[in-house]
Scaffold this active site. Structure first.
Site, PDB file in Angstrom:
ATOM      1  CG  HIS A  86       7.306  15.914  20.566  1.00 40.86           C
ATOM      2  ND1 HIS A  86       6.419  14.864  20.615  1.00 40.86           N
ATOM      3  CD2 HIS A  86       6.978  16.724  21.607  1.00 40.86           C
ATOM      4  CE1 HIS A  86       5.598  15.025  21.634  1.00 40.86           C
ATOM      5  NE2 HIS A  86       5.925  16.148  22.262  1.00 40.86           N
ATOM      6  CG  ASP A 165       6.439   8.499  28.984  1.00 43.14           C
ATOM      7  OD1 ASP A 165       6.453   9.473  29.760  1.00 43.14           O
ATOM      8  OD2 ASP A 165       5.816   8.497  27.909  1.00 43.14           O
ATOM      9  NE  ARG A 172       3.690  14.131  33.869  1.00 45.18           N
ATOM     10  CZ  ARG A 172       3.940  14.343  32.579  1.00 45.18           C
ATOM     11  NH1 ARG A 172       4.295  13.336  31.795  1.00 45.18           N
ATOM     12  NH2 ARG A 172       3.852  15.547  32.059  1.00 45.18           N
ATOM     13  CB  SER A 187       6.921  12.502  29.405  1.00 46.69           C
ATOM     14  OG  SER A 187       5.920  11.858  28.632  1.00 46.69           O
ATOM     15  CE  LYS A 191       5.815   9.647  24.361  1.00 50.90           C
ATOM     16  NZ  LYS A 191       5.606  10.226  25.692  1.00 50.90           N
TER      17      LYS A 191
END
Length: 427
Positions: A86, A165, A172, A187, A191
């Protein structure tokens, strides 16, 4: 527990600097997901978290509550070690595209659930949708089947993964609370843990083109996420990497796919290749495949073979021509010298102005639009040489992009000092 708390009590606890209990966190997350806590109440709580922070145990429980709001994928049917990557987002960051098939070519399965771009940072799914026929949505069965057959899948997260989320992220974005490190970390990790991967490598960007502007901020975020991964049984490491200058030469959708194909073909810009290989080695190590050499899989064509199979499996044509922009404006150097710096943020906003990005989630993006750099920091340049190209589908998009990019390329009389691409390893 349904009547044990009220949203106002939970907000007041955090507003006044208190620590939320496990029961408070579980209740507020469940109630928000079910619509029993209103958006304006969750907005107030998010702002209180931004201003007051959270302890390690609070963040861990908040993340667990977000995972519990939906399903957790079971990848036990996949007969290879699973590992994902990520990135916290940057300008020209197309690394997922060559990295996913490369790591799969070395024996791992890569369950890459990706997102779309917003603002000046590009989205992996938007880039891949430049390929004719390619689809971002897979069912859970298709996702697991593709991991077994191809070893790699890049797709959108299903609606069942961490739905809390999804609601909170949208909130947000419009309430000025995106920067809260506890909320960023939970967040991302909710996931990634819910997708069922066995190991995770994080690319935490630092610099003008990143959400984290300082190494200290990025380090705090990385440590928080590495600890969250470990607490949930996912082996997690993080690299802090430089995002003061764009990655590679291409900033856009289709042009970033083209640059990724150059890397898979054994070429491409040196920084894109360097970061792809650095992350591949970390992923293979985390998956227990440290003896595999990703450079060999690039050289012998195996990574390209996996790319083609992955694109085909999702309906895309790997041989189709990528879309091209009819409007191209070149910007030239006004003096001799060396490229000292290229402002990643300014170039990212310019690409957005050209149509490569979106201001709102529902906005369409242009596949051929973007900025193509012709010089990199450290390159020598002569007056009159092309520094970059602005590409768009509509001519009226060029002037505002030119205004954003003006001054983004700094030229000096002496070569700049080399900056390391990988700043630090955490985990």
């Amino acid at each position: 527990m349904s009547g044990a708390f009220t949203a106002v009590d939970v907000i007041r606890t955090k507003r006044d600097g208190g620590v939320l209990s496990d029961d408070q966190i579980d209740w507020v997350m469940d109630a928000y997901t079910r619509g029993r806590v209103a958006d304006e109440q969750m907005s107030a709580l998010a702002m209180a978290i931004l201003l007051r922070g959270m302890t390690g145990p609070e963040i861990a429980r908040w993340t667990a509550a977000m995972i519990a709001s939906g399903e957790r994928l079971d990848l036990s049917a996949v007969d290879r070690p699973t590992v994902d990557k990520h990135s916290t987002g940057g300008v020209g960051d197309k690394i997922t595209l060559p990295l996913t098939p490369l790591v799969a070519a070395c024996g791992a399965a890569v369950p890459q659930l990706s997102g779309r771009g917003l603002g000046h940072t590009g989205g992996t799914l938007d880039k891949l949708e430049s390929i004719p026929g390619w689809r971002a949505t897979l069912t859970n069965d298709e996702f697991i089947g593709q991991l077994r057959d191809v070893g790699a899948a890049i797709c959108a997260a299903g609606a069942g993964l961490a739905p809390a989320d999804r609601k909170l992220y949208a909130l947000r974005d419009v309430t000025g609370t995106v920067e809260a490190i506890p909320l960023i970390a939970s967040s991302i990790m909710s996931k990634k843990i819910a997708e069922g991967t066995g190991a995770l490598v994080l690319d935490v960007k630092v610099g003008s083109g990143a959400f984290m502007k300082s190494v200290e901020q990025a380090r705090e975020l990385a440590h928080t996420m590495v600890e969250l991964g470990g607490a949930h049984g996912v082996r997690t490491v993080a690299l802090l990497t430089d995002m003061s200058t764009p990655l590679g030469l291409a900033i856009g959708n289709g042009i970033e796919v083209a640059e990724s194909l150059e890397v898979l073909d054994g070429g491409g810009p040196t920084d894109v290749l360097e970061l792809t290989l650095a992350l591949a080695r970390e992923m293979l190590d985390a998956a227990g495949l440290e003896d595999m050499d990703p450079q060999v899989a690039l050289r012998d064509g195996r990574a390209m073979d996996v790319w083609r199979a992955m694109i085909r499996a999702q309906g895309g044509d790997p041989d189709a021509a990528l879309p091209t922009a009819p409007e191209i404006e070149t910007v030239r150097a006004e003096s001799d010298g060396y490229v000292e710096a290229i402002d990643a943020y300014a170039m990212g906003v310019a690409a957005w102005r050209l149509g490569a990005g979106r201001a709102r989630k529902e906005d369409p993006v242009s596949a051929p639009a973007g900025v193509l750099l012709r010089k990199r920091p450290g390159d020598s340049v002569r007056a009159g040489e092309v520094l970059y190209e602005l590409r768009a589908e509509q001519a009226e998009r060029i002037p505002p992009a030119m205004a954003e990019a003006a001054g983004a390329v700094r030229i000096s009389s002496t070569p700049p000092v080399d900056r390391p691409l990988v700043i630090e390893r955490i985990g």
